[in-house]
Design a protein around this motif. Sequence first.
Motif, PDB file in Angstrom:
ATOM      1  N   VAL A 179       7.712  56.628  62.870  1.00  0.00           N
ATOM      2  CA  VAL A 179       7.839  57.980  62.334  1.00  0.00           C
ATOM      3  C   VAL A 179       7.274  59.003  62.585  1.00  0.00           C
ATOM      4  O   VAL A 179       7.427  60.550  61.660  1.00  0.00           O
ATOM      5  CB  VAL A 179       8.582  57.853  60.551  1.00  0.00           C
ATOM      6  CG1 VAL A 179       8.271  59.607  60.434  1.00  0.00           C
ATOM      7  CG2 VAL A 179       9.663  57.559  60.593  1.00  0.00           C
TER       8      VAL A 179
ATOM      9  N   GLN B 289      12.608  60.606  63.863  1.00  0.00           N
ATOM     10  CA  GLN B 289      11.975  61.863  62.500  1.00  0.00           C
ATOM     11  C   GLN B 289      13.148  62.679  62.135  1.00  0.00           C
ATOM     12  O   GLN B 289      13.897  62.642  60.942  1.00  0.00           O
ATOM     13  CB  GLN B 289      10.583  63.156  62.729  1.00  0.00           C
ATOM     14  CG  GLN B 289       9.589  62.564  63.484  1.00  0.00           C
ATOM     15  CD  GLN B 289       7.664  64.098  63.675  1.00  0.00           C
ATOM     16  OE1 GLN B 289       8.757  64.139  63.961  1.00  0.00           O
ATOM     17  NE2 GLN B 289       7.390  62.822  63.357  1.00  0.00           N
TER      18      GLN B 289
ATOM     19  N   LYS C 134      15.374  62.559  59.370  1.00  0.00           N
ATOM     20  CA  LYS C 134      15.547  63.470  58.062  1.00  0.00           C
ATOM     21  C   LYS C 134      17.230  64.183  57.264  1.00  0.00           C
ATOM     22  O   LYS C 134      17.994  63.919  56.962  1.00  0.00           O
ATOM     23  CB  LYS C 134      15.981  65.240  59.265  1.00  0.00           C
ATOM     24  CG  LYS C 134      14.574  65.190  59.418  1.00  0.00           C
ATOM     25  CD  LYS C 134      14.627  66.829  60.479  1.00  0.00           C
ATOM     26  CE  LYS C 134      12.768  66.920  60.216  1.00  0.00           C
ATOM     27  NZ  LYS C 134      12.646  68.194  61.749  1.00  0.00           N
TER      28      LYS C 134
ATOM     29  N   LYS D 121       3.893  62.131  55.878  1.00  0.00           N
ATOM     30  CA  LYS D 121       5.173  62.883  57.001  1.00  0.00           C
ATOM     31  C   LYS D 121       5.832  62.717  56.596  1.00  0.00           C
ATOM     32  O   LYS D 121       6.699  64.358  57.060  1.00  0.00           O
ATOM     33  CB  LYS D 121       5.004  61.913  58.060  1.00  0.00           C
ATOM     34  CG  LYS D 121       5.540  62.344  59.177  1.00  0.00           C
ATOM     35  CD  LYS D 121       5.039  64.073  59.959  1.00  0.00           C
ATOM     36  CE  LYS D 121       5.660  64.256  60.843  1.00  0.00           C
ATOM     37  NZ  LYS D 121       4.825  65.713  61.257  1.00  0.00           N
TER      38      LYS D 121
ATOM     39  N   LEU E  88       9.071  66.023  56.137  1.00  0.00           N
ATOM     40  CA  LEU E  88      10.711  66.309  57.126  1.00  0.00           C
ATOM     41  C   LEU E  88      11.900  66.841  55.935  1.00  0.00           C
ATOM     42  O   LEU E  88      12.520  67.100  56.995  1.00  0.00           O
ATOM     43  CB  LEU E  88      10.510  64.875  58.211  1.00  0.00           C
ATOM     44  CG  LEU E  88       9.711  64.745  58.824  1.00  0.00           C
ATOM     45  CD1 LEU E  88       9.712  63.201  59.428  1.00  0.00           C
ATOM     46  CD2 LEU E  88      10.059  65.600  60.277  1.00  0.00           C
TER      47      LEU E  88
END
Length: 208
Positions: free
Chosen positions: A147, A154, A158, A182, A186
């Motif tokens: 990721v 990614q 989401k 991260k 996202l």
Amino acid sequence: MDFFDFHHHKINQTNGIYNLDRNGIPPDFPYSIGIHPKDIEADDIHRQLGWLRSHITENCFAIGECGLDSFAETDQKIQEEVFLKQITLANEIKKPLIIHCVRKFYEVISFKKYAEQPMVIHGFNKKESIARDLLKNNFYLSFGKAVLYNLSLQNTLKITPLDKIFLETDNDDFSIEELYGKAAELKGMTLESLNKQITENLETIKNG
């Protein structure tokens, strides 16, 4: 802030689910135990299942890794037999399943009907269409290091509902906090909110 590592192989790390290896002793913190498709001994399945049962303690969080692997040397039918026996065991002791799957996602989906407990695909890094089909069938997805750099993955994260997500380091040597950071970015949310959501997800699968 502590960050829960859904699937890891580090015996000195207690905040997460430690994957017990074949020669390991159950630790006094959450762990998972299963017969990996690459570890199946076709002529000794009965003994392996006995080992599995004998190493389940009150700290066992989940059955796994278990599942199907197209690259494993073990015959597909035997893999399916051992997978189903572990699903049955998870039903019996009311534990979620941590699934290892390599190029057998639709076969794994076909086994969902046998499971009374939640099923989590660990280390998910495949395309969005597979993720959507898994989510439609009520699987959870646990994401790892990919990721941090894989743009396609990614995008998959989401579109994955917050209540279906876990995060893990697996065998990779990096900080789980970096992955949480991260994922929060996202998802457009705070680190605290994501951490709280994953804690709630853990409670959900723990209670079946």
